[in-house]
Design a protein around this motif. Structure first.
Motif, mmCIF file in Angstrom:
data_model
loop_
_atom_site.group_PDB
_atom_site.id
_atom_site.type_symbol
_atom_site.label_atom_id
_atom_site.label_comp_id
_atom_site.label_asym_id
_atom_site.label_seq_id
_atom_site.Cartn_x
_atom_site.Cartn_y
_atom_site.Cartn_z
ATOM 1 N N THR A 63 0.869 -1.202 -0.014
ATOM 2 C CA THR A 63 0.075 -0.114 -0.209
ATOM 3 C C THR A 63 0.873 1.343 -0.016
ATOM 4 O OG1 THR A 63 -0.119 0.398 2.313
ATOM 5 C CG2 THR A 63 -1.876 -1.287 1.290
ATOM 6 N N VAL A 64 0.102 2.506 -0.288
ATOM 7 C CA VAL A 64 0.691 3.648 -0.127
ATOM 8 C C VAL A 64 1.604 3.722 1.114
ATOM 9 C CG1 VAL A 64 0.483 6.319 -0.171
ATOM 10 C CG2 VAL A 64 -0.589 4.741 -1.843
ATOM 11 N N ARG A 65 0.794 3.603 2.396
ATOM 12 C CA ARG A 65 1.465 3.596 3.524
ATOM 13 C C ARG A 65 2.569 2.695 3.941
ATOM 14 N NH1 ARG A 65 1.107 4.930 8.976
ATOM 15 N NH2 ARG A 65 -0.518 6.412 8.630
ATOM 16 N N GLU A 66 2.567 1.533 3.346
ATOM 17 C CA GLU A 66 3.366 0.400 3.654
ATOM 18 C C GLU A 66 4.809 0.970 2.844
ATOM 19 O OE1 GLU A 66 0.886 -3.461 4.239
ATOM 20 O OE2 GLU A 66 1.458 -2.843 2.164
ATOM 21 N N ASN A 67 4.486 1.450 1.672
ATOM 22 C CA ASN A 67 6.029 2.036 0.675
ATOM 23 C C ASN A 67 6.507 3.048 1.755
ATOM 24 O OD1 ASN A 67 6.476 1.232 -2.403
ATOM 25 N ND2 ASN A 67 4.363 0.628 -1.969
ATOM 26 N N LEU A 68 5.865 3.901 2.153
ATOM 27 C CA LEU A 68 6.552 5.249 2.882
ATOM 28 C C LEU A 68 7.187 4.553 4.419
ATOM 29 C CD1 LEU A 68 3.662 7.771 2.392
ATOM 30 C CD2 LEU A 68 5.913 7.931 1.587
ATOM 31 N N ASP A 69 6.341 3.668 4.778
ATOM 32 C CA ASP A 69 7.079 2.952 6.027
ATOM 33 C C ASP A 69 8.301 2.304 5.606
ATOM 34 O OD1 ASP A 69 5.474 3.698 8.341
ATOM 35 O OD2 ASP A 69 3.908 2.231 7.625
ATOM 36 N N LEU A 70 8.353 1.478 4.628
ATOM 37 C CA LEU A 70 9.500 0.846 4.366
ATOM 38 C C LEU A 70 10.598 1.870 3.948
ATOM 39 C CD1 LEU A 70 11.044 -1.609 3.588
ATOM 40 C CD2 LEU A 70 10.065 -1.472 1.164
ATOM 41 N N PHE A 71 10.379 3.009 3.237
ATOM 42 C CA PHE A 71 11.567 3.819 2.659
ATOM 43 C C PHE A 71 11.757 4.538 3.946
ATOM 44 C CE2 PHE A 71 10.569 2.533 -1.330
ATOM 45 C CZ PHE A 71 11.271 3.274 -2.340
ATOM 46 N N ALA A 72 11.042 4.984 5.042
ATOM 47 C CA ALA A 72 11.419 5.589 6.126
ATOM 48 C C ALA A 72 12.454 4.968 7.158
ATOM 49 C CB ALA A 72 10.109 5.838 6.853
ATOM 50 N N SER A 73 12.209 3.601 6.954
ATOM 51 C CA SER A 73 13.290 2.852 7.889
ATOM 52 C C SER A 73 14.527 2.620 7.258
ATOM 53 C CB SER A 73 12.559 1.382 7.704
ATOM 54 O OG SER A 73 12.921 0.818 6.602
ATOM 55 N N PHE A 74 14.577 3.608 6.318
ATOM 56 C CA PHE A 74 16.441 3.505 5.779
ATOM 57 C C PHE A 74 17.103 4.449 6.264
ATOM 58 C CE2 PHE A 74 14.473 1.567 1.504
ATOM 59 C CZ PHE A 74 14.341 0.292 2.195
ATOM 60 N N TYR A 75 16.193 5.510 6.792
ATOM 61 C CA TYR A 75 16.879 6.955 7.313
ATOM 62 C C TYR A 75 16.773 7.132 8.898
ATOM 63 C CZ TYR A 75 16.424 7.635 2.269
ATOM 64 O OH TYR A 75 16.556 7.293 0.984
ATOM 65 N N PRO A 76 17.636 7.904 9.259
ATOM 66 C CA PRO A 76 17.885 8.179 10.838
ATOM 67 C C PRO A 76 16.895 8.854 11.241
ATOM 68 C CG PRO A 76 19.691 9.095 9.654
ATOM 69 C CD PRO A 76 19.065 8.128 8.655
ATOM 70 N N ASP A 77 16.535 10.230 10.472
ATOM 71 C CA ASP A 77 15.576 11.155 11.028
ATOM 72 C C ASP A 77 14.550 11.410 10.020
ATOM 73 O OD1 ASP A 77 14.480 13.057 12.576
ATOM 74 O OD2 ASP A 77 15.851 14.502 11.696
ATOM 75 N N PRO A 78 13.909 10.550 9.598
ATOM 76 C CA PRO A 78 12.813 10.639 8.387
ATOM 77 C C PRO A 78 11.358 11.462 9.042
ATOM 78 C CG PRO A 78 12.349 8.521 9.499
ATOM 79 C CD PRO A 78 13.729 9.107 10.246
ATOM 80 N N LEU A 79 11.019 11.858 7.871
ATOM 81 C CA LEU A 79 9.684 12.477 8.320
ATOM 82 C C LEU A 79 8.596 11.389 8.879
ATOM 83 C CD1 LEU A 79 8.940 14.548 4.975
ATOM 84 C CD2 LEU A 79 9.603 15.566 7.105
ATOM 85 N N SER A 80 7.583 11.867 9.556
ATOM 86 C CA SER A 80 6.470 10.874 10.031
ATOM 87 C C SER A 80 5.834 10.547 8.431
ATOM 88 C CB SER A 80 5.657 11.261 10.912
ATOM 89 O OG SER A 80 4.796 12.422 10.257
#
Length: 309
Positions: free
Chosen positions: A92-109
């Motif tokens: 899903t859209v949220r799952e894609n964003l969650d996955l990409f956010a996990s790659f970074y130390p200080d992502p956006l929510s």
């Protein structure tokens, strides 16, 4: 201090020179747009700046850092929305964003990213079911999720309908309000003119001119084009054209049937003279318009061509 400095970039692929000599700098918070014909070297230039292609020569400095020594730090400073975005179609859209956010130390929510790209109501949809405009907004959201200082948008509105294109414009303007630096490439002149703080025109791998949209347009000429259509036919238009050619403020005039085009640096004075003449003769004016010069005129002037394949 510039957040991005590009100095004498050059890149070849075998016997093909994709980038001959590109130099520019970008200030923090700018929307900096690169335009040029297909094959001019825009995408290759972006790929070198993003660290995807090594330049044959030249230097790239991002926030005072360079790719040779500081690649890991630069990767956390930039966000990229490429022309062909890699998304997980069954997530899903949220799952894609969650996955990409996990790659970074200080992502956006994820909630903030969804709101910024107007996908909150579609967060539960699988990517494969999104419309073209929604996919592009998600691609930008994935580029933004790392909370980068610089985001690269490579032709983000290509192929979108006018409403979807305007939605992307709103995102670019919001990024500017947030103080982000945006490097944009586009094929749409109106888009470049509306969004950009500065525009860099490239052709055949070189920068041919760089300035604000208004300054680039101002470099061309102060002339304005007036278009006049007469309801009383070709003979009335002929007489009006002859009168126009005798008016001091008119630089040149052309006629096709009952339609007249003329160029002047003083459109108000010119129209006053023309309307005085048509009123005296009893000629009826069907349509009149004053055309301002645009960024497309600048592009054609500097490259000698319209968009080419």
């Amino acid at each position: 201090m510039a957040i991005l400095e590009v100095v004498h970039l050059r890149k070849t692929f075998g016997s093909v020179t994709a980038v001959e000599d590109i130099s520019f700098s970008v200030e923090p918070g700018e929307v900096f747009t690169i335009i040029g014909p297909n094959g001019a070297g825009k995408t290759t230039t972006l790929e070198m700046i993003e660290g995807l292609q090594p330049p044959d020569s030249g230097s790239i400095t991002v926030g005072g850092l360079n790719w040779g020594k500081d690649a890991d730090r630069i990767k956390f400073m930039i966000g990229v929305q490429p022309q062909s975005s890699a998304m997980f179609e069954l997530l899903t859209v949220r799952e894609n964003l969650d996955l990409f956010a996990s790659f970074y130390p200080d992502p956006l929510s994820v909630e903030q990213a969804l709101q910024m790209v107007s996908l909150t109501d579609h967060q539960g949809k699988r990517v494969k079911s999104l419309s073209g405009g929604q996919r592009q907004r998600l691609a930008i959201g994935l580029g933004m999720i790392s909370n980068p200082a610089i985001i690269f948008l490579d032709e983000p509105t290509t192929g979108l309908d006018p409403q979807a294109r305007r939605n992307i414009w709103d995102i670019v303007l919001m990024l500017k309000e947030l103080g982000k630096t945006t490097i944009l490439t586009t094929h749409y002149m109106e888009e470049a003119e509306k969004l950009s703080d500065r525009v860099c025109i490239v052709d055949q791998g070189r920068v041919v001119t760089l300035d604000t949209p208004s300054a680039l347009i101002g470099q061309l000429t102060k002339e304005r084009e007036i278009r006049l259509s007469l309801m009383d036919g070709e003979e009335a238009a002929k007489e009006t054209e002859l009168l126009a050619q005798s008016v001091d403020t008119v630089i040149r005039a052309e006629r096709e049937g009952a339609d007249i085009r003329l160029w002047t640096e003083h459109p108000e004075d010119t129209l006053y003279s023309l309307f005085g003449f048509t009123k005296e003769r009893g000629y009826r004016v069907d349509q009149v318009s004053i055309r301002e010069m645009t960024l497309e005129d600048v592009f054609i002037s500097f490259t000698g061509k319209e968009w080419r394949d």
